[in-house]
Design an enzyme around this catalytic site. Structure first.
Site, PDB file in Angstrom:
ATOM      1  N   LYS A  41       5.189  -3.939  -4.704  1.00 32.30           N
ATOM      2  CA  LYS A  41       4.495  -2.703  -5.125  1.00 32.30           C
ATOM      3  C   LYS A  41       3.767  -2.078  -3.942  1.00 32.30           C
ATOM      4  O   LYS A  41       3.892  -0.890  -3.662  1.00 32.30           O
ATOM      5  CB  LYS A  41       3.482  -3.007  -6.233  1.00 32.30           C
ATOM      6  CG  LYS A  41       2.508  -1.850  -6.504  1.00 32.30           C
ATOM      7  CD  LYS A  41       1.501  -2.204  -7.577  1.00 32.30           C
ATOM      8  CE  LYS A  41       0.332  -2.998  -7.125  1.00 32.30           C
ATOM      9  NZ  LYS A  41      -0.725  -2.222  -6.450  1.00 32.30           N
ATOM     10  N   ASN A  42       2.994  -2.886  -3.223  1.00 37.96           N
ATOM     11  CA  ASN A  42       2.144  -2.337  -2.172  1.00 37.96           C
ATOM     12  C   ASN A  42       2.902  -1.928  -0.924  1.00 37.96           C
ATOM     13  O   ASN A  42       2.355  -1.263  -0.059  1.00 37.96           O
ATOM     14  CB  ASN A  42       1.010  -3.322  -1.853  1.00 37.96           C
ATOM     15  CG  ASN A  42       0.029  -3.383  -3.004  1.00 37.96           C
ATOM     16  OD1 ASN A  42       0.049  -2.524  -3.901  1.00 37.96           O
ATOM     17  ND2 ASN A  42      -0.824  -4.386  -3.010  1.00 37.96           N
ATOM     18  N   ARG A  64      -5.054   5.057  -6.713  1.00 38.07           N
ATOM     19  CA  ARG A  64      -5.673   5.331  -5.421  1.00 38.07           C
ATOM     20  C   ARG A  64      -4.652   5.508  -4.312  1.00 38.07           C
ATOM     21  O   ARG A  64      -4.830   6.290  -3.382  1.00 38.07           O
ATOM     22  CB  ARG A  64      -6.561   4.172  -4.998  1.00 38.07           C
ATOM     23  CG  ARG A  64      -7.497   3.628  -6.000  1.00 38.07           C
ATOM     24  CD  ARG A  64      -8.265   2.549  -5.347  1.00 38.07           C
ATOM     25  NE  ARG A  64      -8.684   3.017  -4.049  1.00 38.07           N
ATOM     26  CZ  ARG A  64      -9.644   3.912  -3.881  1.00 38.07           C
ATOM     27  NH1 ARG A  64     -10.254   4.398  -4.925  1.00 38.07           N
ATOM     28  NH2 ARG A  64      -9.982   4.335  -2.701  1.00 38.07           N
ATOM     29  N   CYS A  82     -13.255   2.414  -8.127  1.00 39.23           N
ATOM     30  CA  CYS A  82     -12.450   1.754  -9.157  1.00 39.23           C
ATOM     31  C   CYS A  82     -13.150   0.474  -9.558  1.00 39.23           C
ATOM     32  O   CYS A  82     -14.184   0.116  -8.986  1.00 39.23           O
ATOM     33  CB  CYS A  82     -11.027   1.514  -8.670  1.00 39.23           C
ATOM     34  SG  CYS A  82     -10.827  -0.017  -7.774  1.00 39.23           S
ATOM     35  N   ARG A 130     -14.513   1.713  -2.616  1.00 38.29           N
ATOM     36  CA  ARG A 130     -13.261   2.037  -1.893  1.00 38.29           C
ATOM     37  C   ARG A 130     -13.279   3.418  -1.242  1.00 38.29           C
ATOM     38  O   ARG A 130     -12.460   4.283  -1.571  1.00 38.29           O
ATOM     39  CB  ARG A 130     -12.067   1.850  -2.813  1.00 38.29           C
ATOM     40  CG  ARG A 130     -12.028   0.437  -3.407  1.00 38.29           C
ATOM     41  CD  ARG A 130     -10.853   0.187  -4.292  1.00 38.29           C
ATOM     42  NE  ARG A 130      -9.624  -0.007  -3.537  1.00 38.29           N
ATOM     43  CZ  ARG A 130      -8.460  -0.324  -4.107  1.00 38.29           C
ATOM     44  NH1 ARG A 130      -8.397  -0.472  -5.414  1.00 38.29           N
ATOM     45  NH2 ARG A 130      -7.377  -0.493  -3.395  1.00 38.29           N
ATOM     46  N   MET A 188     -12.863   6.341   1.908  1.00 39.22           N
ATOM     47  CA  MET A 188     -11.738   6.650   2.801  1.00 39.22           C
ATOM     48  C   MET A 188     -12.209   6.977   4.212  1.00 39.22           C
ATOM     49  O   MET A 188     -11.486   7.621   4.993  1.00 39.22           O
ATOM     50  CB  MET A 188     -10.936   7.825   2.254  1.00 39.22           C
ATOM     51  CG  MET A 188     -10.046   7.490   1.072  1.00 39.22           C
ATOM     52  SD  MET A 188      -9.023   8.901   0.601  1.00 39.22           S
ATOM     53  CE  MET A 188      -7.999   9.108   2.067  1.00 39.22           C
ATOM     54  N   ASP A 218      -5.809 -10.345  -3.443  1.00 32.24           N
ATOM     55  CA  ASP A 218      -5.025 -10.045  -4.643  1.00 32.24           C
ATOM     56  C   ASP A 218      -4.546 -11.298  -5.370  1.00 32.24           C
ATOM     57  O   ASP A 218      -3.911 -11.200  -6.428  1.00 32.24           O
ATOM     58  CB  ASP A 218      -3.821  -9.164  -4.287  1.00 32.24           C
ATOM     59  CG  ASP A 218      -4.252  -7.786  -3.793  1.00 32.24           C
ATOM     60  OD1 ASP A 218      -3.418  -7.092  -3.189  1.00 32.24           O
ATOM     61  OD2 ASP A 218      -5.422  -7.425  -4.001  1.00 32.24           O
ATOM     62  N   ARG A 238       1.151  -2.176 -14.179  1.00 28.84           N
ATOM     63  CA  ARG A 238       1.092  -1.463 -12.899  1.00 28.84           C
ATOM     64  C   ARG A 238       1.669  -2.306 -11.769  1.00 28.84           C
ATOM     65  O   ARG A 238       2.114  -1.774 -10.765  1.00 28.84           O
ATOM     66  CB  ARG A 238      -0.356  -1.109 -12.551  1.00 28.84           C
ATOM     67  CG  ARG A 238      -1.024  -0.162 -13.545  1.00 28.84           C
ATOM     68  CD  ARG A 238      -2.386   0.255 -13.034  1.00 28.84           C
ATOM     69  NE  ARG A 238      -2.267   0.871 -11.703  1.00 28.84           N
ATOM     70  CZ  ARG A 238      -3.317   1.374 -11.050  1.00 28.84           C
ATOM     71  NH1 ARG A 238      -4.519   1.292 -11.598  1.00 28.84           N
ATOM     72  NH2 ARG A 238      -3.160   1.932  -9.862  1.00 28.84           N
TER      73      ARG A 238
HETATM   74  C1  EPZ Z   1      -4.535  -2.391  -0.359  1.00 25.33           C
HETATM   75  O1  EPZ Z   1      -5.592  -1.562  -0.828  1.00 25.33           O
HETATM   76  C2  EPZ Z   1      -3.810  -2.881  -1.619  1.00 25.33           C
HETATM   77  N1  EPZ Z   1      -3.317  -1.734  -2.358  1.00 25.33           N
HETATM   78  C3  EPZ Z   1      -4.777  -3.673  -2.492  1.00 25.33           C
HETATM   79  O2  EPZ Z   1      -4.044  -4.222  -3.589  1.00 25.33           O
HETATM   80  C4  EPZ Z   1      -5.327  -4.835  -1.691  1.00 25.33           C
HETATM   81  O3  EPZ Z   1      -6.298  -5.510  -2.462  1.00 25.33           O
HETATM   82  C5  EPZ Z   1      -5.987  -4.323  -0.392  1.00 25.33           C
HETATM   83  O4  EPZ Z   1      -5.047  -3.540   0.361  1.00 25.33           O
HETATM   84  C6  EPZ Z   1      -6.459  -5.457   0.494  1.00 25.33           C
HETATM   85  O5  EPZ Z   1      -5.436  -6.326   0.787  1.00 25.33           O
HETATM   86  C7  EPZ Z   1      -2.188  -1.113  -1.928  1.00 25.33           C
HETATM   87  O6  EPZ Z   1      -1.574  -1.453  -0.942  1.00 25.33           O
HETATM   88  C8  EPZ Z   1      -1.718   0.039  -2.749  1.00 25.33           C
HETATM   89  P1  EPZ Z   1      -8.140  -1.635   2.249  1.00 25.33           P
HETATM   90  P2  EPZ Z   1      -6.400  -0.613   0.194  1.00 25.33           P
HETATM   91  O7  EPZ Z   1      -8.151  -0.223   2.749  1.00 25.33           O
HETATM   92  O8  EPZ Z   1      -5.459  -0.069   1.189  1.00 25.33           O
HETATM   93  C9  EPZ Z   1     -12.859  -0.920   2.548  1.00 25.33           C
HETATM   94  C10 EPZ Z   1      -3.525  -4.699  -5.836  1.00 25.33           C
HETATM   95  O9  EPZ Z   1      -4.071  -5.480  -6.628  1.00 25.33           O
HETATM   96  N2  EPZ Z   1     -12.495   0.391   3.144  1.00 25.33           N
HETATM   97  O10 EPZ Z   1      -7.638  -2.690   3.137  1.00 25.33           O
HETATM   98  O11 EPZ Z   1      -7.222   0.311  -0.587  1.00 25.33           O
HETATM   99  C11 EPZ Z   1     -12.521  -0.954   1.055  1.00 25.33           C
HETATM  100  O12 EPZ Z   1     -13.520  -0.377   0.279  1.00 25.33           O
HETATM  101  C12 EPZ Z   1      -4.386  -3.803  -4.928  1.00 25.33           C
HETATM  102  O13 EPZ Z   1      -2.297  -4.589  -5.694  1.00 25.33           O
HETATM  103  C13 EPZ Z   1     -13.496   1.188   3.657  1.00 25.33           C
HETATM  104  O14 EPZ Z   1     -14.670   0.808   3.625  1.00 25.33           O
HETATM  105  O15 EPZ Z   1      -7.347  -1.722   0.864  1.00 25.33           O
HETATM  106  C14 EPZ Z   1     -12.346  -2.428   0.788  1.00 25.33           C
HETATM  107  O16 EPZ Z   1     -13.584  -3.007   0.532  1.00 25.33           O
HETATM  108  C15 EPZ Z   1      -5.835  -3.870  -5.249  1.00 25.33           C
HETATM  109  N3  EPZ Z   1     -13.159   2.391   4.175  1.00 25.33           N
HETATM  110  C16 EPZ Z   1     -11.776  -2.931   2.103  1.00 25.33           C
HETATM  111  O17 EPZ Z   1     -12.056  -1.948   3.106  1.00 25.33           O
HETATM  112  C17 EPZ Z   1     -11.862   2.851   4.219  1.00 25.33           C
HETATM  113  O18 EPZ Z   1     -11.597   3.962   4.693  1.00 25.33           O
HETATM  114  C18 EPZ Z   1     -10.258  -3.169   2.051  1.00 25.33           C
HETATM  115  O19 EPZ Z   1      -9.631  -1.968   1.736  1.00 25.33           O
HETATM  116  C19 EPZ Z   1     -10.852   2.026   3.700  1.00 25.33           C
HETATM  117  C20 EPZ Z   1     -11.193   0.790   3.162  1.00 25.33           C
END
Ligand code: EPZ
Length: 422
Positions: free
Chosen positions: A22-23, A94, A118, A123, A125, A308, A400
């Site tokens: 998925k990811n 997201r 969420c 989360r 950006m 995850d 999902r």
């Molecule tokens: C990806 O989310 C995955 N989703 C998530 O899987 C997974 O948990 C996560 O990576 C970590 O491995 C997809 O790929 C669609 P991050 P993502 O940006 O990209 C903070 C599932 O269950 N952060 O690495 O959103 C954020 O808040 C899902 O399949 C910032 O602070 O994860 C979080 O605490 C859930 N600023 C941490 O970093 C930013 O600009 C990790 O987020 C971006 C992120």
């Protein structure tokens, strides 16, 4: 709405095919925006999130055709006629924010709704915005939307991410493929989904090195061409099903499973008394004794223990011999499954990002509620080891990220069925 009913189970036996990730698919599909030529993805997972991404891309003017019962996604972004990713789609998923980088690079402008928070965390950006601004984009927030433009086109740049964010790395990497000059992303995320994205972009003509390490280097090119790419195996679905025989006993083979995708996870399973062996077709998993042992884990970016799989592992620790400590370091609110497991008789204390789990002999079936994707599957696994019946409601969360889970687990002997809520 559907619920899933699970009854305590005897040993499992058989094979489970693991789907495409998925990811990975959720970042590969927006890559179609980068080229006028068709991009075809094979081994695509059949999930509601993929349907949501399809709706989003079609709203931008892309053609997305689902073939072979959804296992192939044929896409073309020849006629993009809209550069606004609407809130009504983005708030559902997201990962919709992964169209920002490609649209900026291809069209020179993009308007993307901020997803908002969420269940598992705020989360933000900020890292996506930091990286794209480094490439020369001008981005401002107006009415809940990010308005981004790069009138003169994007320019390669050096940057260092404050945190190895998966999504930020993916957005910046896609944008950098069409930026003038060289981009260096330091402290980049190293997840296998990033490597899969880079492989696909290279097949489209991009020049990328270092993916899978924390320093990615991209030489921008003028245009990208079409390609066909096979989506990598879903390591989170794989990890989830590797745990099934740990809850119920027996032996299960995961078809398409790869050890390199789940190395740190497999090491923790070994400490808990679970054997993971490589076979020609994938991975075979079996419990060494009647009861697993308590093991401490801390979630980290890849190649560390995946966040995850934290909920699923916590559910297992609920029936382990001894006390385990789980630290969630990636998301600030990812223990929503704990109160539901406690309803099933588990003994868990949560303090901030740390959960202490005292293993009990037996869980008891109960009516429980899914709060997010991974929490929902942890309740199903717990139900397979519980006395009596467990009813998990709000399983739309589950759909999902898991293809027809009741069929896959049912095929290896689990007592599981999907029912319509009364
Ligand atoms: C990806 O989310 C995955 N989703 C998530 O899987 C997974 O948990 C996560 O990576 C970590 O491995 C997809 O790929 C669609 P991050 P993502 O940006 O990209 C903070 C599932 O269950 N952060 O690495 O959103 C954020 O808040 C899902 O399949 C910032 O602070 O994860 C979080 O605490 C859930 N600023 C941490 O970093 C930013 O600009 C990790 O987020 C971006 C992120």
């Amino acid at each position: 709405m559907d619920s899933i009913v699970v009854r305590g189970n005897g040993p499992l036996k058989g094979q489970i095919p693991i789907a495409g990730a998925k990811n990975a698919c959720l970042t590969l599909m927006p890559a179609t925006i980068l080229s006028e030529e068709p991009l075809t993805l094979t081994n695509a997972p059949r999930l509601s999130d993929i349907k949501t991404m399809t709706t989003l891309l079609q709203s931008l003017g892309a053609e997305v055709t689902s073939l072979q019962d959804g296992k192939v996604q044929a896409m073309s972004s020849h006629n993009l006629d809209n550069h606004v990713a609407d809130y009504d789609i983005v708030r559902k998923m997201r990962a919709s924010n992964l169209v920002l980088g490609p649209m900026l690079a291809r069209l020179g402008h993009a308007v993307v709704s901020l997803p908002g928070g969420c269940a598992i965390g705020a989360r933000p950006m900020d890292l996506h915005i930091y990286g794209l601004e480094k490439l020369g984009a001008e981005i401002e927030l107006k009415d809940g939307y990010l308005h981004a433009k790069a009138p003169g086109g994007l320019k390669g740049a050096e940057m260092e991410l404050a945190f190895a964010s998966v999504g930020a790395t993916e957005n910046i990497l896609m944008a950098a493929t069409l930026a003038k000059g060289t981009t260096v992303i330091r402290n980049a995320a190293r997840e296998p989904e990033i490597v899969d994205l880079a492989d696909c972009l290279r097949a489209m003509g991009a020049q990328i090195e270092g993916d899978g390490t924390s320093e990615i280097v991209v030489q921008g090119v003028d245009r990208l061409h079409g390609a066909t790419h096979q989506v990598v195996t879903d390591r989170i679905e794989l990890g989830t099903f590797m745990l099934a025989p740990a809850f119920c006993g027996g032996e299960v083979e995961l078809l398409g499973g790869r050890m390199d995708l789940v190395q740190s996870f497999a090491e923790k399973l070994d400490l808990a008394g679970i054997d993971v062996t490589e076979t020609k077709a994938g991975l075979k998993v079996a419990r060494r004794s009647d009861r697993v042992k308590a093991v401490d884990v801390t979630t980290e970016p890849f190649p560390g223990f995946p966040t995850d799989l934290q909920a699923q592992f916590m559910a297992l620790m609920c029936i382990a011999e001894g006390t385990s400590v789980l630290e969630e370091k990636i998301f600030e609110n990812r223990f929503m499954h704990a109160p539901e497991l406690i309803r099933m008789g588990a003994s868990i204390e949560v303090h901030g990002g740390t959960a202490t789990v005292h293993g009990v002999e037996q869980l008891k079936g109960a009516r429980v509620m899914a709060t997010d994707l991974r929490a929902s599957v942890s309740l199903i696994l717990a139900g397979m080891a519980a006395e009596g019946e467990t009813v998990v409601s709000r399983v739309y969360h589950l759909d999902r990220g898991y293809e027809r889970i009741e069929d896959k687990l049912g095929a290896v002997g689990a007592h599981i069925e999907r029912v319509k809520d009364q």
